[in-house]
Structure formats: structure tokens, C-alpha cells
Design a protein around this motif. Sequence first.
Motif, mmCIF file in Angstrom:
data_model
loop_
_atom_site.group_PDB
_atom_site.id
_atom_site.type_symbol
_atom_site.label_atom_id
_atom_site.label_comp_id
_atom_site.label_asym_id
_atom_site.label_seq_id
_atom_site.Cartn_x
_atom_site.Cartn_y
_atom_site.Cartn_z
ATOM 1 N N PRO A 1 4.204 25.829 29.974
ATOM 2 C CA PRO A 1 2.954 26.263 30.611
ATOM 3 C C PRO A 1 2.668 27.734 30.346
ATOM 4 O O PRO A 1 3.573 28.497 29.973
ATOM 5 C CB PRO A 1 3.212 26.011 32.105
ATOM 6 C CG PRO A 1 4.700 26.080 32.234
ATOM 7 C CD PRO A 1 5.251 25.510 30.956
ATOM 8 N N ARG A 2 1.422 28.116 30.554
ATOM 9 C CA ARG A 2 1.017 29.516 30.339
ATOM 10 C C ARG A 2 1.858 30.486 31.167
ATOM 11 O O ARG A 2 2.179 31.595 30.720
ATOM 12 C CB ARG A 2 -0.476 29.647 30.694
ATOM 13 C CG ARG A 2 -0.990 31.075 30.869
ATOM 14 C CD ARG A 2 -1.006 31.853 29.577
ATOM 15 N NE ARG A 2 -1.455 33.203 29.754
ATOM 16 C CZ ARG A 2 -0.665 34.232 30.049
ATOM 17 N NH1 ARG A 2 0.637 34.049 30.192
ATOM 18 N NH2 ARG A 2 -1.145 35.452 30.178
ATOM 19 N N LEU B 1 -0.307 30.933 23.081
ATOM 20 C CA LEU B 1 -1.052 30.270 22.011
ATOM 21 C C LEU B 1 -0.199 30.120 20.757
ATOM 22 O O LEU B 1 -0.262 29.095 20.060
ATOM 23 C CB LEU B 1 -2.330 31.048 21.703
ATOM 24 C CG LEU B 1 -3.392 31.067 22.816
ATOM 25 C CD1 LEU B 1 -4.533 31.995 22.443
ATOM 26 C CD2 LEU B 1 -3.926 29.655 23.086
ATOM 27 N N GLU B 2 0.604 31.128 20.444
ATOM 28 C CA GLU B 2 1.453 31.047 19.262
ATOM 29 C C GLU B 2 2.544 29.990 19.447
ATOM 30 O O GLU B 2 2.902 29.282 18.501
ATOM 31 C CB GLU B 2 2.056 32.420 18.952
ATOM 32 C CG GLU B 2 1.024 33.422 18.449
ATOM 33 C CD GLU B 2 1.645 34.681 17.873
ATOM 34 O OE1 GLU B 2 2.846 34.921 18.129
ATOM 35 O OE2 GLU B 2 0.928 35.420 17.155
ATOM 36 N N TYR C 1 -1.609 32.898 11.889
ATOM 37 C CA TYR C 1 -0.691 32.058 12.652
ATOM 38 C C TYR C 1 0.721 32.640 12.597
ATOM 39 O O TYR C 1 1.069 33.351 11.645
ATOM 40 C CB TYR C 1 -0.650 30.641 12.070
ATOM 41 C CG TYR C 1 -1.836 29.758 12.394
ATOM 42 C CD1 TYR C 1 -2.907 30.203 13.165
ATOM 43 C CD2 TYR C 1 -1.881 28.448 11.910
ATOM 44 C CE1 TYR C 1 -3.979 29.376 13.438
ATOM 45 C CE2 TYR C 1 -2.953 27.608 12.180
ATOM 46 C CZ TYR C 1 -4.001 28.079 12.949
ATOM 47 O OH TYR C 1 -5.058 27.257 13.216
ATOM 48 N N PRO C 2 1.595 32.300 13.560
ATOM 49 C CA PRO C 2 3.001 32.707 13.469
ATOM 50 C C PRO C 2 3.690 31.984 12.314
ATOM 51 O O PRO C 2 3.270 30.882 11.925
ATOM 52 C CB PRO C 2 3.582 32.281 14.824
ATOM 53 C CG PRO C 2 2.666 31.215 15.326
ATOM 54 C CD PRO C 2 1.304 31.569 14.810
ATOM 55 N N ALA D 1 -11.295 29.995 14.108
ATOM 56 C CA ALA D 1 -10.211 29.228 14.729
ATOM 57 C C ALA D 1 -8.872 29.907 14.473
ATOM 58 O O ALA D 1 -8.012 29.973 15.365
ATOM 59 C CB ALA D 1 -10.194 27.800 14.195
ATOM 60 N N ALA D 2 -8.686 30.407 13.255
ATOM 61 C CA ALA D 2 -7.436 31.095 12.929
ATOM 62 C C ALA D 2 -7.310 32.397 13.714
ATOM 63 O O ALA D 2 -6.228 32.742 14.207
ATOM 64 C CB ALA D 2 -7.381 31.373 11.422
ATOM 65 N N ILE D 3 -8.414 33.134 13.845
ATOM 66 C CA ILE D 3 -8.393 34.377 14.616
ATOM 67 C C ILE D 3 -8.045 34.094 16.074
ATOM 68 O O ILE D 3 -7.284 34.831 16.712
ATOM 69 C CB ILE D 3 -9.754 35.096 14.525
ATOM 70 C CG1 ILE D 3 -10.021 35.564 13.092
ATOM 71 C CG2 ILE D 3 -9.808 36.294 15.478
ATOM 72 C CD1 ILE D 3 -11.415 36.085 12.871
ATOM 73 N N ALA D 4 -8.596 33.018 16.619
ATOM 74 C CA ALA D 4 -8.348 32.646 18.015
ATOM 75 C C ALA D 4 -6.987 31.979 18.200
ATOM 76 O O ALA D 4 -6.614 31.635 19.322
ATOM 77 C CB ALA D 4 -9.448 31.704 18.506
ATOM 78 N N LYS D 5 -6.243 31.797 17.087
ATOM 79 C CA LYS D 5 -4.919 31.173 17.101
ATOM 80 C C LYS D 5 -4.960 29.763 17.682
ATOM 81 O O LYS D 5 -4.156 29.388 18.538
ATOM 82 C CB LYS D 5 -3.912 32.051 17.851
ATOM 83 C CG LYS D 5 -3.678 33.398 17.176
ATOM 84 C CD LYS D 5 -2.541 34.163 17.794
ATOM 85 C CE LYS D 5 -2.371 35.513 17.095
ATOM 86 N NZ LYS D 5 -1.983 35.395 15.690
ATOM 87 N N ARG D 6 -5.900 28.989 17.197
ATOM 88 C CA ARG D 6 -6.041 27.606 17.637
ATOM 89 C C ARG D 6 -5.936 26.661 16.443
ATOM 90 O O ARG D 6 -6.334 27.008 15.329
ATOM 91 C CB ARG D 6 -7.385 27.401 18.348
ATOM 92 C CG ARG D 6 -7.498 28.159 19.650
ATOM 93 C CD ARG D 6 -6.419 27.728 20.640
ATOM 94 N NE ARG D 6 -6.564 26.323 21.017
ATOM 95 C CZ ARG D 6 -5.521 25.538 21.345
ATOM 96 N NH1 ARG D 6 -4.297 25.996 21.307
ATOM 97 N NH2 ARG D 6 -5.737 24.274 21.684
ATOM 98 N N PRO D 7 -5.385 25.456 16.653
ATOM 99 C CA PRO D 7 -5.278 24.470 15.577
ATOM 100 C C PRO D 7 -6.637 23.836 15.305
ATOM 101 O O PRO D 7 -7.615 24.101 16.007
ATOM 102 C CB PRO D 7 -4.304 23.443 16.163
ATOM 103 C CG PRO D 7 -4.582 23.501 17.634
ATOM 104 C CD PRO D 7 -4.876 24.956 17.928
#
Length: 487
Positions: free
Chosen positions: A13-14, A24-25, A302-303, A346-352
Motif C-alpha cells: 500500500p501507499r 509508483l516505482e 522507469y526504474p 505516461a512514462a513521466i507519470a511513472k505509470r504502465p
Amino acid sequence: MHNNSDYQSQRKPRSAFNTRREYLEHELEVMAPRRWRMNLPGRDYRFEFEDWVPAMAATIGKVVMVAAIVSTFATQLGLSADFVTENVRFEMLIAAVLFVILVSGFINPNSNLPGTHGPLIPMIPLIVASGGHPMALGIMIGVLGFILGITKGGSLLARLTSNGVCGGLLLYLGFIGITSQIAKLFSWAEGFEGGHIAFVILIATIVMYAWLEHVKMRWLAIPLGSVMAAGIAFALGAPFEFITEPGIPNMNPAYWWGDDTGWQLGLPEFQHFLAVAPFAVLAVAMWSPDFLGHRVFQQLNYPPKAQKVLMNIDDTMCTAGTRQVVGSLLGGGNIASSWGTYIVPAAIAKRPIAAGAVLTGVLCIITALLGYPMDLAIWPPVLSVALIVGVFLPLMEAGMQMTREGKTTESAAIVIVASALVNPVFGWSLTVLLDNLGLIGCKERGKSLGHIGRWIIPGLVFGILCGVMAAIGMFPGVPPMLESFRL
């Protein structure tokens, strides 16, 4: 190896993390999307509020880019503005329901959304003048793109492209995009003697972007920039009105491809496919550097452990090719490619890919049916600022990041000059050949590729593309070879 249950067992969880970035990472690191099998929200991925950012950017970009392609066709074919509006709505529904939500959201989240092929827009007048037919063009692009994807040709060309070549390409595309949008914004403002409005909007955009970089919230640039640009334009008296009313486009392919309805062209014949063949080859050739740039942008944001959620170039080509054939057969005018206005934010926001894809599809459906959001999305202040901060500035930053180390600057400089001379496809193919031969860049890298990767494949690609570009007259100062044969 991860399976479906691993994501649920490994995610935290967050509250278990000090910052939202860490959360997010970690989400990216534990996700394991299943290729060409069902992925479900909750079981394989979750929705986060950051997913709205690429969804908004993608929807704005979709309206704008499809409208640009369809209106360019319509201008050449003498079709009305109403035709453009209806076809854009139709295309958005096709893309949203059949591919954005179904494929990228559920069946293969490693396939980026199939978007719009912007670089081909300037060639549409030439395509029509050569006797091309939109359906013939779409089918040929789709078939060639699918073949390239299914044979893994896209990932092969990506492996043969060095960091220097890719970085230079990103720098060029980012800079050209920014200057183009600035010019368009001033052209719009000067149309009603409001050049100062464009200046104020751009200055405010620069300050806003710098501040977001400082507070590490760059993923907010698109929604914040769009709202800010619209607010400034309204406050300073820029004209705007809603004109596109709610409605449902004609969903009957027979209407779109009728002799006196829709495109008013009827079905294509054999000569139409011959006429569009060189343009189709060139369009698919443009996919490789474009798709590569999108994947690299993910890798930079992304990581390192998030390899499983990176877009698969070959899968994306198969999806884009299939989407192109289906869309063209149904009556749409879009020309497909990897969706840059989605994948970059999407990549900047670190989302798939998956979660934002579902939201993008929903927003596209709402926009197409309501109509009014289409007017706001193509309003120059909103459009230009969204593209500058959401796509082109990040592309430049990624290009700079890729050319920091080693002998990458030589290759980057050559690809920029060659792209400026002809176009990015020429620049990319020429520089890959020179780079892999060891004439520029890292000399040791070329030796590790073997004869096939060093000069055979790059040489064949460069030769074929030069032949196509010479045939349709893309070399400055050189008349089209096709005209010579006709004479």
C-alpha cells in the motif's frame, strides 16, 4: 517468474512508502503483464489518479492528429468540414473500443496504444495527386506493419540503433516539434491581432514547466498547462466558441466507401494499391525510429527493474497494423502509429500502459459523443501548450540524457543534420549505417554486431528507403523518379 498472483502478493500500500514516487516505482517493478492473455484491473494492475494525465494528453492529441490527417485528405478531395468532424468521431470510437481499451487495456498491456502517424501528414497531398486511395493506403500500411511486427523486424532495427543515433533523433524531433507549435500559436494569435497573447502564454508555460521540474511534479504539466493556457487566452480576449454538437457518427462502412456518400470514392482498385505502395513502405519505415524513441523514453523514466512493463516494439507494430487495416476497412481516415501523446506523459507519470489505456478509451468515447470537448482540444492555446510540455520538451530532455556519455555526440550530430536535409527516416537510416560501420560513434560497438548487423541489414534498409524516397521526390532539388518513368 512472476504470474498473475505475484502482483497482488508483492504490491504494497501507499502507506508503506515514504514518497508517492517510491510507491509508483514499486508498482512498476512488481507488475507482470501477460502478453495476448487477459489482464484484469485489481488482479494485474491498479488505477491511480496519475493515469488521468496520459489519458487527457492522449485524448487531446487524438482529436488534433486525426483531424489533421482527415482534413488534409478532405481538402485534397473537396470534402466538407462536416465530413471531417464525422470521420474524426468515427475514428475515435473505432480506436477506443476495439484497440485502446480491449488490446492495450486488457489483452496485451505491453502493446502501446495505436495512435496517429503525424509525419505522414505533409505527404497526403502527394498521395492523392499520385492517384492514391485512403483505403488502399491504410490496408497496405497495416499489412506491411503487421509483417514487420510478426517477424520481429522492429525490435531488430531497434537493437541496431545506438544511443547516439536515438538521442539525436529525439533531439531533432523535440526541437522541430517545439518550433512548429510556437509558430502555429503565433499564427493563430496574429490572425486576430493578438500576438501578445501567444507571447504571454508561452512565457507562462516556460515558468510553469521550470517550477514543476523544481518541485518534481512534471507529470502535471499537461493538465496544468492546458488549463493555464485556456485561462490566459480567455482573460486576454481570445475568441472561442463551441460548435460541435453531441451526436453519433454513421457507423456503416458502406456509407463511408460509397460512390456518392462518405469519401465519395467507392472501393479501391488494383492501380490504387500501386499508387500508394511507395508511401506505405515509407510510412512503415518511419515506425521503427518512432517506436524505439517511445520505448527508450520509458526506460529513461522507469526504474531499472521495471523491464516487464516496457512496451514491446513488435507487439505494438502488430497492434498498430491490425488497427490500421480494421479502421480503413470500416471507413476511417486515420493513419496509425505508436501513440506518442500517450506514452510520453505516461512514462513521466511513472505509470504502465494498461490503466491509462482504459481511461484514454473512455475519454475518447465521451469526447466523440459529446462533441464539445473536441472544440476545446483543438483550440490552439490548449493544443500547442499540451504538445510542447507533454511531448516535445520531454523528447528533447531524453535526447540530451542519451547523448551525455561516450562518443554519442558524433552520431547525434550526424542524424540531426541528415534529418534536417531530407527527413528523420533518411537521417536515421543513414546514421545507423555510418554508426554501425564504425565511421562515427563508438568504433568497438560496430565490431560486436557481425557482418549482418554491421552493414548488410543497415545497408539494405538505407538502399530501399532511398529508392522509395527518390521515387516520390523527397530528395531536395531532385525531381521524382516516378514522373520520369511516366514520361
